[in-house]
Design a protein around this motif. Structure first.
Motif, PDB file in Angstrom:
ATOM      1  N   SER A  84       0.815  -1.210   0.000  1.00 53.58           N
ATOM      2  CA  SER A  84       0.000   0.000   0.000  1.00 53.58           C
ATOM      3  C   SER A  84       0.854   1.267   0.000  1.00 53.58           C
ATOM      4  N   GLY A  85       2.176   1.121  -0.175  1.00 51.70           N
ATOM      5  CA  GLY A  85       3.052   2.290  -0.117  1.00 51.70           C
ATOM      6  C   GLY A  85       2.999   3.139  -1.371  1.00 51.70           C
ATOM      7  N   ASP A  86       3.598   4.329  -1.286  1.00 53.67           N
ATOM      8  CA  ASP A  86       3.720   5.198  -2.458  1.00 53.67           C
ATOM      9  C   ASP A  86       4.899   4.762  -3.310  1.00 53.67           C
ATOM     10  N   ALA A  87       5.899   4.176  -2.636  1.00 56.01           N
ATOM     11  CA  ALA A  87       7.034   3.585  -3.344  1.00 56.01           C
ATOM     12  C   ALA A  87       7.153   2.149  -2.864  1.00 56.01           C
ATOM     13  N   ILE A  88       7.468   1.262  -3.777  1.00 56.87           N
ATOM     14  CA  ILE A  88       7.582  -0.154  -3.410  1.00 56.87           C
ATOM     15  C   ILE A  88       8.969  -0.659  -3.776  1.00 56.87           C
ATOM     16  N   VAL A  89       9.626  -1.288  -2.812  1.00 57.88           N
ATOM     17  CA  VAL A  89      10.938  -1.875  -3.058  1.00 57.88           C
ATOM     18  C   VAL A  89      10.783  -3.394  -3.118  1.00 57.88           C
ATOM     19  N   ILE A  90      11.385  -4.011  -4.117  1.00 58.85           N
ATOM     20  CA  ILE A  90      11.454  -5.472  -4.173  1.00 58.85           C
ATOM     21  C   ILE A  90      12.885  -5.854  -3.829  1.00 58.85           C
ATOM     22  N   GLY A 154      18.431  -7.576 -11.402  1.00 58.11           N
ATOM     23  CA  GLY A 154      17.524  -8.596 -10.891  1.00 58.11           C
ATOM     24  C   GLY A 154      16.203  -7.915 -10.633  1.00 58.11           C
ATOM     25  N   ASP A 155      15.513  -8.360  -9.606  1.00 56.27           N
ATOM     26  CA  ASP A 155      14.254  -7.692  -9.294  1.00 56.27           C
ATOM     27  C   ASP A 155      14.432  -6.592  -8.261  1.00 56.27           C
ATOM     28  N   TYR A 156      15.659  -6.424  -7.767  1.00 53.05           N
ATOM     29  CA  TYR A 156      15.906  -5.399  -6.750  1.00 53.05           C
ATOM     30  C   TYR A 156      15.707  -4.014  -7.354  1.00 53.05           C
ATOM     31  N   ARG A 157      14.695  -3.303  -6.889  1.00 54.57           N
ATOM     32  CA  ARG A 157      14.373  -2.000  -7.465  1.00 54.57           C
ATOM     33  C   ARG A 157      13.321  -1.294  -6.640  1.00 54.57           C
ATOM     34  N   MET A 158      13.160  -0.016  -6.902  1.00 51.96           N
ATOM     35  CA  MET A 158      12.079   0.746  -6.283  1.00 51.96           C
ATOM     36  C   MET A 158      11.155   1.205  -7.392  1.00 51.96           C
ATOM     37  N   ILE A 159       9.870   0.957  -7.226  1.00 52.61           N
ATOM     38  CA  ILE A 159       8.918   1.383  -8.254  1.00 52.61           C
ATOM     39  C   ILE A 159       7.811   2.220  -7.618  1.00 52.61           C
ATOM     40  N   SER A 160       7.168   3.022  -8.430  1.00 50.73           N
ATOM     41  CA  SER A 160       6.089   3.859  -7.908  1.00 50.73           C
ATOM     42  C   SER A 160       4.804   3.051  -7.838  1.00 50.73           C
ATOM     43  N   LYS A 161       3.850   3.600  -7.126  1.00 49.62           N
ATOM     44  CA  LYS A 161       2.558   2.935  -6.990  1.00 49.62           C
ATOM     45  C   LYS A 161       1.905   2.757  -8.358  1.00 49.62           C
ATOM     46  N   LYS A 162       2.111   3.767  -9.222  1.00 50.57           N
ATOM     47  CA  LYS A 162       1.527   3.721 -10.558  1.00 50.57           C
ATOM     48  C   LYS A 162       2.035   2.492 -11.328  1.00 50.57           C
ATOM     49  N   VAL A 163       3.356   2.294 -11.285  1.00 52.10           N
ATOM     50  CA  VAL A 163       3.951   1.162 -11.997  1.00 52.10           C
ATOM     51  C   VAL A 163       3.456  -0.149 -11.375  1.00 52.10           C
ATOM     52  N   LYS A 164       3.395  -0.161 -10.062  1.00 48.91           N
ATOM     53  CA  LYS A 164       2.919  -1.363  -9.379  1.00 48.91           C
ATOM     54  C   LYS A 164       1.506  -1.724  -9.840  1.00 48.91           C
TER      55      LYS A 164
END
Ligand code: UDP
Ligand code: MG
Length: 308
Positions: A84-90, A154-164
Motif C-alpha cells: 500500500s506504499g507510495d514507493a515499493i521496493v522489491i 535482478g528484481d531489486y528495485r524501487m517502483i512507484s505505486k503507478k507502476v505497481k
C-alpha cells in the motif's frame, strides 16, 4: 510518503532477522513510514516462525504464508498486490541485495523516476556458469525481444505505486516481473551496486528453474522464435526442392541412382532434428497458452496478517 518493502522468502531462517535490522536502519535514515511485506513461499525451515516473531514486535511487518512453494516471481507478485506504499521496493531476503542501497534508490525516486533498478557492477561468490549464463541470457533476450530489459539487473528495485498498479493488472502466468516493468515504460534509471554472496543458507534457484525462468522471459516477450522456426522451415523446403529436382534428374536422365546411404541418413537425421526443435518451440508457447487459459490463481494463501 510510505515505503513498502516486498521480501520473497524461501528457507531463509538465518537471514530474516539481520535483513529486518538493516532494512529498519535504512528506512529510519530516510525517515519515511514503512511496511515490510514478508512473503513466505512455502519454507520448510524456521523462516515463517521468525517472520511471525517480527510481526509481533513490529506492527509494520506484514506477512503472507503460501500453502506451498509457488516460486519467487509469484511471491513478489503477491507482495506487490498487497502493498500500500507510495514507493515499493522489491528485495531478496538473502542480503545479496544490500538494504543500504535503498537510500540511493530513493534519491533517484524523488527526482521523479518511477522505476529505479539496482544494477550489478560485479557479482562475487557466484559460479562462473551462473555469471556467464546470466550475461548470455540478457544479450539473447534483448536481441529477441521488443522491450529492452536492462542487463545485469535482478528484481531489486524501487517502483512507484503507478507502476505497481500496471504490473498488478497483468494477470499472466509464468511471470517475468523485471520484463513486465520494462514493458510498462515510465521514466526508468539504474543505480550501480556491487552484489555480494548470500549471507546465509544456499541458493533456491536450481539450474532447471533458471532455465524455466529464462524461457518465461523469452516466450513472454518475444514471438521471434516462432518466426525463426518458420524461416528455417522455408529455407529447408527450398533446399529440399533443389534436391528433389536433382534426384529426378539423376534418375530419368542419368540413370544414376541407388547408392547414397550417407546422403539419405544425413537428410533424415537433419530434417528430424529441425522438426523436433520447431515442435519444441511451438510447444513452449502452447504450454504457456494453456497455463493462461486455465486461469488459476498465481498463489494460494494459507495464513496472513492482513485484515482483508
Ligand atoms: N525465493 C522464493 N521462492 C523460491 C525461490 C527463491 O521466494 O522458490 C526467494 C529467496 O528466498 C530469495 C530470493 O527469492 O529471497 C532469491 O532467491 P535465491 O537467492 O535463491 O536466488 P539467487 O540469488 O541464487 O539467484
Ligand atoms: Mg540470492
Amino acid at each position: 510518503m510510505k515505503i513498502s518493502v516486498v521480501i520473497p522468502v524461501h528457507n531463509e531462517e538465518g537471514n530474516v532477522f539481520p535483513l529486518y535490522q538493516e532494512l529498519l536502519t535504512t528506512i529510519q535514515k530516510i525517515g519515511s513510514t514503512y511496511e515490510f511485506l514478508y512473503i513466505d513461499d512455502g519454507s520448510t525451515d524456521l523462516s515463517y516462525k521468525n517472520i511471525q516473531i517480527l510481526a509481533e514486535q513490529d506492527k509494520n511487518v506484514k506477512y503472507i504464508h503460501f500453502s506451498k512453494n509457488f516460486g519467487h516471481q509469484n511471491a513478489v507478485f503477491a507482495g506487490l498486490e498487497k502493498s500500500s506504499g507510495d514507493a515499493i521496493v522489491i528485495i531478496d531476503a538473502d542480503l545479496q541485495d544490500p538494504p543500504q542501497l535503498i537510500e540511493k534508490l530513493y534519491e533517484k525516486f524523488i527526482e521523479g523516476y518511477e522505476v529505479v533498478f539496482a544494477q550489478r557492477t560485479y557479482r562475487s561468490d557466484e559460479t562462473w556458469l551462473k555469471l556467464t549464463s546470466a550475461k548470455l541470457f540478457y544479450r539473447f533476450i534483448n536481441k529477441l525481444s521488443d522491450v529492452y530489459i536492462p542487463e545485469d539487473t535482478g528484481d531489486y528495485r524501487m517502483i512507484s505505486k503507478k507502476v505497481k498498479d500496471v504490473i498488478c493488472s497483468m494477470p499472466e502466468q509464468n511471470k517475468f516481473i523485471r520484463g513486465q516493468i520494462a514493458w510498462a515504460g515510465f521514466k526508468q534509471i539504474g543505480v550501480p551496486f556491487e552484489r555480494k554472496g548470500r549471507r546465509s543458507g544456499k541458493t533456491n534457484y536450481s539450474y532447471a528453474q533458471m532455465f524455466k525462468f529464462a524461457y518465461d522471459g523469452i516466450v513472454s516477450f518475444s514471438n521471434r522464435p516462432l518466426h525463426l522456426a518458420t524461416y528455417a522451415g522455408f529455407l529447408i523446403s527450398l533446399t529440399a526442392f533443389a534436391v528433389i529436382i536433382y534426384s529426378v534428374y539423376q534418375k530419368y536422365w542419368n540413370n544414376n541412382t541407388v547408392q547414397g546411404w550417407t546422403s539419405i541418413m544425413l537428410s533424415v537425421l537433419f530434417l528430424g532434428g529441425v522438426q523436433l526443435i520447431c515442435l519444441g518451440i511451438i510447444g513452449e508457447y502452447i504450454g504457456r497458452i494453456l497455463d493462461n487459459v486455465k486461469d488459476r490463481p498465481n498463489y494460494v494463501i494459507k495464513e496472513s496478517n492482513f485484515e482483508d
